[in-house]
Design an enzyme around this catalytic site. Structure first.
Site, PDB file in Angstrom:
ATOM      1  N   ASP A  64       2.012  26.126 -29.235  1.00 14.39           N
ATOM      2  CA  ASP A  64       1.113  27.073 -29.880  1.00 14.39           C
ATOM      3  C   ASP A  64       1.845  28.409 -30.007  1.00 14.39           C
ATOM      4  O   ASP A  64       2.437  28.883 -29.037  1.00 14.39           O
ATOM      5  CB  ASP A  64      -0.157  27.236 -29.049  1.00 14.39           C
ATOM      6  CG  ASP A  64      -1.099  28.261 -29.655  1.00 14.39           C
ATOM      7  OD1 ASP A  64      -1.565  28.027 -30.775  1.00 14.39           O
ATOM      8  OD2 ASP A  64      -1.349  29.290 -28.998  1.00 14.39           O
ATOM      9  N   ASP A 103       8.297   4.288   6.379  1.00 18.49           N
ATOM     10  CA  ASP A 103       8.156   4.250   4.924  1.00 18.49           C
ATOM     11  C   ASP A 103       7.772   5.598   4.317  1.00 18.49           C
ATOM     12  O   ASP A 103       8.436   6.047   3.369  1.00 18.49           O
ATOM     13  CB  ASP A 103       7.150   3.163   4.532  1.00 18.49           C
ATOM     14  CG  ASP A 103       7.684   1.770   4.838  1.00 18.49           C
ATOM     15  OD1 ASP A 103       8.909   1.663   5.072  1.00 18.49           O
ATOM     16  OD2 ASP A 103       6.905   0.817   4.857  1.00 18.49           O
ATOM     17  N   GLU A 107       0.816  -1.205   0.000  1.00 22.39           N
ATOM     18  CA  GLU A 107       0.000   0.000   0.000  1.00 22.39           C
ATOM     19  C   GLU A 107       0.850   1.256   0.000  1.00 22.39           C
ATOM     20  O   GLU A 107       0.387   2.334  -0.337  1.00 22.39           O
ATOM     21  CB  GLU A 107      -0.957   0.002   1.202  1.00 22.39           C
ATOM     22  CG  GLU A 107      -0.342   0.377   2.526  1.00 22.39           C
ATOM     23  CD  GLU A 107       0.646  -0.678   3.024  1.00 22.39           C
ATOM     24  OE1 GLU A 107       1.527  -0.311   3.796  1.00 22.39           O
ATOM     25  OE2 GLU A 107       0.541  -1.844   2.615  1.00 22.39           O
TER      26      GLU A 107
END
Length: 864
Positions: free
Chosen positions: A328, A696, A286
């Site tokens: 552009d 983590d 996860e």
């Protein structure tokens, strides 16, 4: 353009009376209001429900319920609180919804002056109905697509639809001689009898009859294109999703196996459910989507420091793989404002673009003076405003100071020039000034064939430089009565004016940096081919002499376009649908496309591109809402900075994913192996939560903060078809994890079998795992440089993370309440030294491998 229905006019009675209120209301009920529909939005409950369906959250909910059932309130509170944190973060991110159609809706509904019941009425633009007669004047926003019944010197800025900054002339349908159906009429052409919703009237006035409203207008077609075009996931997102899916299936399968083992062999369903949940939590990666979100969010913050707003996070990762930049011209490469660039007078050409502040000689000054006299005193037209601005710099006093306006001869289809007459306060004579198309001025001045040929040659020279060329003539009249036709004056040729939309100063250097980085630059513009080629030469686009027009694209198949885009870098006179086809052709050819733009006409292509980049200051709301990135300062060089940061984000993200793959192996192994051996659990759900929500995520921040390599912009883009998570990365990461697992499991097994104290063995194993986790972070900061070399690389976030992880671990080991919550036994100093040594030893082989590889690479040139 939107189809024009002839019967829409034939059903009407006398045009001058307009619709009745009853007729308008009936048509609005039948056809809908003159607005664009809004997209349906997900409410907060729908978003929360979608979040709760995530496997990891379902596992946390299940574990929390089990602990509540067992009466362990502390464990349940910790797990359920983590759920609230995750949901809150996700709700904040998901609640940022698209607003492109909202912007189109607001833009397409200005106030309108209509004739209703035979009287002029000011109504909301959304209430304009098909068949309404609308009055237009300078400064008005056109409320709907309409055909002109009558007009005088009407000029309209259609840059929102065409990208062309120069206004176009309009004529009534009778004067234009257009067929009743008007199916062939398109935005951007001079002398057309149609005006389009949301365009701006910059000169003149007129009356028009509405034939299309809402989604049936030209701008409505763009709105429908925005609905049908959906942003795609980036390759890395797809890879991560696929990997997470595979591991999730494996996790739930093993979860079921563990529960059955406990139920059949130990007859303990509750312990089996907890063990299965712990294993599934350990296996489900996860953190991968979390780390991806964190990297992209922090990448957006870093890019914002370079004045680039990120509207869609995945575009940051895609930037590093961009292979084509579709540019552009108007407002992106140029400033989207006209400026005097050159004069031709008395046989000489004067270039003022180089130094606009330099004083002009008398000949070009005379040309500028009469051009200003032939313009409005307070102009709205951008060309006349450019003349007035240049005149304010060139003349110490106003040109019209001793000149009183008397009469104007407007531009007509057979004479494309504007003539204005004023009386001189000194002499009382009429002074006549005229400006317009060079061929019209030549006609007024009665040029012979030789003079016309010479003038045409000079006009061609200036046009090849991308200039909009105007001719200027003058005359005087001593009579009291002014003629009905300006041709009656005895004009003398004064000179030519060249106006240009200047390029942005930093663009050429930025274009070259793109080429150095291996990014191909393609210009897609609504302007004329000669102008596009001239701009391309100025900014350094490759192959500037090869251009394809929109009319040529119309007759090409998609396969033809795919072939031509490989070798063509300039596309001119392109309409919105064609821009979208070009972007889709490039993507179909395997390119990762970044598209810049600022107008409504760019919105579908911006949304379809892998990375849509809109201009912030001059860009329309529609372009900004459709784009992935917005340049807040309209500085083209910001794109280069964004690409550099995008490459850095991807490189660091790959290192972070390698680390996460490695760290999941020992976590999953320590959740499964004790079950297979019939031992007490080494890891509980609270331990998994500790690793996920402290170490983590912190590590993802650490890897994100790593600086980019010095030569990151001297390499071509990574292959968009090559997987970001290749087998080499996966194998090395798994090998790192296996080595850590071997060390941690050995410590757990020895302590458990020697001292028979599950709490102590659990504490030793968990501490070793945390230390090894930190060692993996240091090792994976670089796959080529050793830990000692990377210590010289500044990264303050790393030390904050290490300090935080060690502090929380110490609290869990030495604070009795937390130690009980984690089910640890007290550890001694020698135990802690053992865990540190074991954790560091688990990654030593990888450091040796890096040293050997670096040594070999340094010797290779000598051997050659």
């Amino acid at each position: 353009m939107a189809q024009f229905a002839p019967d829409a006019l034939q059903q009407r009675g006398t045009p001058s009376s307009g619709l009745t209120s009853a007729e308008a209301e009936a048509r609005l009920r039948q056809e809908g209001y003159n607005e664009l529909p809004r997209e349906r939005r997900r409410n907060i409950f729908a978003i929360a429900f979608a979040v709760l369906r995530e496997p990891m959250l379902l596992l946390l909910v299940a574990a929390g319920i089990v602990y509540l059932f067992l009466g362990d309130l502390q464990e349940a509170i910790v797990l359920l609180a983590s759920i609230i944190v995750v949901i809150s973060i996700t709700l904040y991110q998901e609640h940022k919804t698209e607003r492109a159609l909202d912007a189109l809706r607001d833009l397409s509904s200005p106030r309108a002056l209509v004739i209703r019941d035979g009287q002029l009425q000011r109504i909301a633009g959304r209430e304009v109905a098909r068949g309404d007669l609308i009055r237009l004047a300078e400064g008005d926003r056109v409320p709907a697509d309409a055909v002109l019944r009558e007009c005088t010197s009407l000029a309209v800025d259609e840059s929102l639809l065409t990208g062309e900054s120069v206004p176009v002339r309009k004529l009534s349908q009778t004067s234009a001689g257009a067929p009743e159906g008007l199916e062939s009429v398109r935005p951007g052409g001079d002398d057309q009898p149609v005006v389009y919703s949301s365009t701006l009237v910059v000169g003149g006035q007129g009356t028009a009859e509405v034939f299309a409203t809402g989604l049936r207008t030209e701008i409505g077609r763009i709105g429908k294109a925005l609905v049908t075009v959906r942003p795609e996931e980036t390759p890395l997102q797809r890879e991560v999703k696929r990997l997470v899916g595979l591991l999730a299936v494996a996790a739930f399968s093993l979860c079921a196996v563990v529960i059955l083992i406990y139920a059949l062999l130990r007859h303990d369903w509750i312990e089996g459910i907890l063990s299965g949940i712990t294993l599934a939590m350990a296996l489900i990666p996860e953190e991968f989507p979390v780390v991806l979100a964190v990297f992209l969010a922090l990448g957006a913050w870093r890019i914002a420091q370079r004045h680039v707003l990120t509207r869609r996070m995945p575009a940051i990762e895609a930037l590093g793989a961009a292979t084509v930049l579709c540019v552009d011209k108007t407002g992106t490469l140029t400033l989207n404002r006209m400026a005097v660039s050159a004069f031709f007078a008395q046989g000489a050409l004067y270039d003022v673009a180089i130094d606009p502040e330099r004083p002009l000689p008398e000949a070009p000054l005379e040309t500028l003076r009469y051009a200003i006299l032939a313009s409005q005193a307070e102009p709205f037209d951008p060309m006349e405003r450019a003349l007035l601005t240049h005149g304010e710099r060139a003349f110490s006093e106003p040109v019209t100071g001793s000149w009183t306006f008397e009469k104007e001869y407007p531009l007509t289809p057979d004479l494309l020039a504007v003539t204005r007459v004023g009386r001189s306060e000194q002499s009382g004579a009429y002074i006549v000034a005229s400006k317009g198309a060079p061929e019209a001025i030549a006609h007024l001045c009665h040029f012979d064939e030789t003079q016309r040929s010479e003038l045409h040659e000079q006009v061609s020279v200036m046009a090849r430089e991308g200039l909009r060329v105007l001719g200027v003539a003058r005359a005087t009249s001593a009579g009291e009565d002014l003629p009905d036709d300006p041709r009656a004056f005895d004009f003398q040729f004064v000179g030519l004016l060249g106006l240009a939309d200047p390029i942005r100063p930093a663009v050429p250097e930025a274009i070259q940096e793109c080429y150095t980085a291996g990014i191909r630059v393609v210009m897609i513009t609504g302007d004329y081919p000669e102008t596009a080629r001239a701009i391309a030469r100025q900014i350094g686009i490759h192959q500037p002499d090869i251009a394809i027009t929109g009319m040529e694209l119309d007759v090409m198949t998609d396969a033809d376009i795919r072939e031509r885009v490989k070798e063509t870098s300039i596309f001119a006179r392109v309409v919105p649908a064609q821009k979208l086809r070009l972007v889709q052709a490039l993507k179909a050819d395997g390119e990762v496309v970044a598209m810049t733009g600022d107008g409504v006409n760019d919105a579908p292509a911006l949304k379809a591109a892998d990375i849509g980049i809109a201009m912030g200051s001059r860009g329309t709301d529609v372009a900004r809402e459709a784009a992935s990135l917005v340049l807040l300062d309209d500085d083209f060089t910001s794109i280069v900075h964004a690409v550099r940061l995008g490459r850095r984000v991807f490189a660091n993200l790959r290192d972070a994913i390698a680390y996460l793959l490695a760290v999941h192996v020992p976590i999953a192994g320590m959740s499964l192996l004790p079950v297979l051996f019939g031992w007490p659990l080494a890891l509980l759900p609270v331990h998994i939560v500790f690793l996920e929500f402290i170490i983590d995520p912190a590590c993802s921040v650490v890897f994100e903060a790593e600086s980019e390599a010095e030569d990151i912009m001297r390499h071509p883009p990574r292959n968009p078809n090559a997987p970001g998570l290749n087998w080499r990365l996966i194998l090395i990461s798994v090998a790192q994890g296996v080595s850590v697992l071997a060390i941690v499991f050995t410590i757990f097994a020895i302590d458990l079998n020697v001292y028979h104290n599950p709490a102590e063995a659990r504490a030793l194993a968990f501490t070793t795992l945390v230390v090894a986790n930190l060692a993996l972070i240091f090792a994976n900061r670089s796959w080529t440089r050793t830990i000692f070399a990377t210590l010289r690389m500044p990264n303050p976030t790393l030390w904050w993370m290490v300090g935080g992880a060690v502090t929380v671990l110490a609290l869990a080991l030495f604070v009795p309440f937390l130690r009980t919550l984690f089910q640890f036994a007290p550890l001694h100093v020698q135990d802690l030294l053992l865990t540190v040594a074991a954790g560091v030893a688990s990654i030593l082989w990888f450091e040796v491998l890096k040293f050997v590889r670096r040594l070999r690479s340094s010797r290779q040139p000598l051997a050659a």
